[in-house]
Write an enzyme that holds these catalytic residues in place. Structure first.
Site, mmCIF file in Angstrom:
data_model
loop_
_atom_site.group_PDB
_atom_site.id
_atom_site.type_symbol
_atom_site.label_atom_id
_atom_site.label_comp_id
_atom_site.label_asym_id
_atom_site.label_seq_id
_atom_site.Cartn_x
_atom_site.Cartn_y
_atom_site.Cartn_z
ATOM 1 N N GLY A 51 0.803 -1.212 0.000
ATOM 2 C CA GLY A 51 0.000 0.000 0.000
ATOM 3 C C GLY A 51 0.834 1.260 0.000
ATOM 4 N N ASN A 53 1.365 3.507 -2.415
ATOM 5 C CA ASN A 53 1.088 4.553 -3.397
ATOM 6 C C ASN A 53 0.416 5.790 -2.793
ATOM 7 O OD1 ASN A 53 -1.179 2.425 -3.456
ATOM 8 N ND2 ASN A 53 -2.185 4.253 -4.264
ATOM 9 N N GLY A 55 -0.764 7.964 1.253
ATOM 10 C CA GLY A 55 -0.801 8.022 2.705
ATOM 11 C C GLY A 55 0.487 7.647 3.406
ATOM 12 N N GLY A 57 2.037 4.791 3.558
ATOM 13 C CA GLY A 57 2.943 3.978 2.755
ATOM 14 C C GLY A 57 3.801 4.815 1.832
ATOM 15 N N TYR A 253 -12.956 -3.571 12.089
ATOM 16 C CA TYR A 253 -11.646 -2.953 11.894
ATOM 17 C C TYR A 253 -10.780 -3.153 13.140
ATOM 18 C CZ TYR A 253 -7.975 0.489 11.194
ATOM 19 O OH TYR A 253 -6.747 1.096 11.080
#
Length: 372
Positions: A51, A53, A55, A57, A253
């Site tokens: 992930g 791409n 935020g 990451g 979550y």
């Protein structure tokens, strides 16, 4: 009286806004200073970030690239990943545009497709990575023992001499399990798992297990797992891990984030003596697109945006603990711990329950097909 009240309110609002602005900009400057470490700290090391791409990451990838790492962006959407990679290369002076040479001191960036909502995609990703490594090591063996044969073959075919056969990944020094999905409506992965548990826990569980051999052969190596403070509101219900009897997006979550911590602690136990460490972290409250499934009423959005700007971390600020655990000499050999703001923190007893962690591990192995 009314005019005075309004004026006082406006002055208070203005003062509050100025205070928030000072807090925000000084905080950002402090974080940039904290990130300004040795720019060769990660030179020669390969890091895989899921992930990457956007935020957290993306911010993690940018900083580790700046520290000299070779970064593999494992992303579901290749188009968005390639776009982010292009932006990162430009930001770090690697684009080699007009009048600009790529900065050799910065790391390399590789984009690969990885959909954690698909066990097939996870297996294909790992198989491609490991096959490339096998071929690369085999070629290195041939070049070492038969250099003249390789040279004559290249000359006959008029191929340019390659200065480095390691075009792909012969090693993996750091795995950062960063990707996640947050409070989405009830959905299922390709394999029929509840989406949050499937992506946040099971996808990373399979990925990590398939790459353990490579991590061990690259030791000393590290695994970094991104969890959340919201784990505190989750519980592991072994009778309904797939949320088919009852689904609450917030609880699901939290359960997936608790699973991240239990997974980390059990993995640390299993990795004792291998020189591979694994730690878990919470990034705090960060302004990212992770909350895209959260509905905020139109009239409340300006207030929410102001509050998030003032009190939420930027992606770079939120990524500091991931960067710290991936690169800092201070945590060399540290394993099975929970971190926040680059410091070790205490866990609730339910996150340290060894019997639950082992049972979750055993069931997860069956769910992802490691064990039949």
């Amino acid at each position: 009286m009314a005019v005075a009240t309004v004026a006082a309110a406006l002055l208070a609002a203005l003062g509050g806004t100025l205070w928030l602005a000072v807090r925000r900009f000084s905080g950002s400057r402090d974080q940039r200073m904290q990130g300004g470490g040795d720019q060769s700290l990660m030179h020669g090391k390969t890091v895989l970030i899921t992930g990457a791409n956007s935020g957290l990451g993306r911010a993690t990838a940018a900083e580790l690239l700046r520290l000299g790492a070779r970064v593999i962006m494992g992303c579901r959407d290749l188009g968005r990943a390639e776009e982010a990679a292009g932006q990162l290369r430009q930001e770090l002076g690697q684009a080699g545009g007009q009048g600009q040479e790529p900065d050799a001191a910065k790391g390399q960036l590789v984009v690969k497709e990885l959909d954690l909502a698909s066990l097939r995609s996870v297996r294909n990703f790992c198989q491609e990575l490991l096959q490339v490594i096998t071929v690369t090591l085999h070629l290195e063996h041939i070049v070492h023992f038969f250099p003249s044969v390789i040279r004559r073959d290249r000359e006959a075919r008029k191929e340019p001499r390659k200065t480095n056969l390691n075009d792909e990944e012969p090693r993996l020094d750091v795995l950062i399990n960063n990707a996640g999905i947050f409070q989405c409506p009830y959905m299922k992965t390709e394999d029929g798992f509840e989406m949050q548990f499937g992506v946040n826990h099971l996808g990373h569980f399979l990925l990590t297990n398939l790459l353990l051999g490579l991590l061990k052969s690259s030791a000393p190596s590290r695994i970094v797992v991104v969890s959340s403070k919201l784990y505190k509101y989750g519980d592991i219900n072994f009778e309904d891990l797939n949320s088919e009897q009852n689904y609450n997006k917030s609880f699901s979550y939290s359960r997936s984030k608790l699973a991240n911590i239990l997974f980390t602690r059990e993995l640390a136990r299993r990795l004792e003596g291998t020189n591979v460490t694994v730690n878990v972290l919470h990034p705090g409250i960060v302004r990212t697109n992770l909350g895209r499934h959260i509905h905020i009423p139109l009239l409340a959005r300006p207030l929410f945006n102001l509050v998030s700007w003032a009190f939420f971390k930027t992606p770079l600020e939120g990524a500091q603990t991931s960067i710290y655990l991936a690169s800092s000499p201070e945590v060399e050999g540290v394993s099975g711990k929970y971190f926040g703001d680059c410091k070790e923190e205490e866990l609730l007893p339910k996150a340290m329950d060894e019997s639950v962690a082992r049972k979750l591990w055993d069931i997860s192995e069956v769910m992802v097909g490691i064990l039949k």
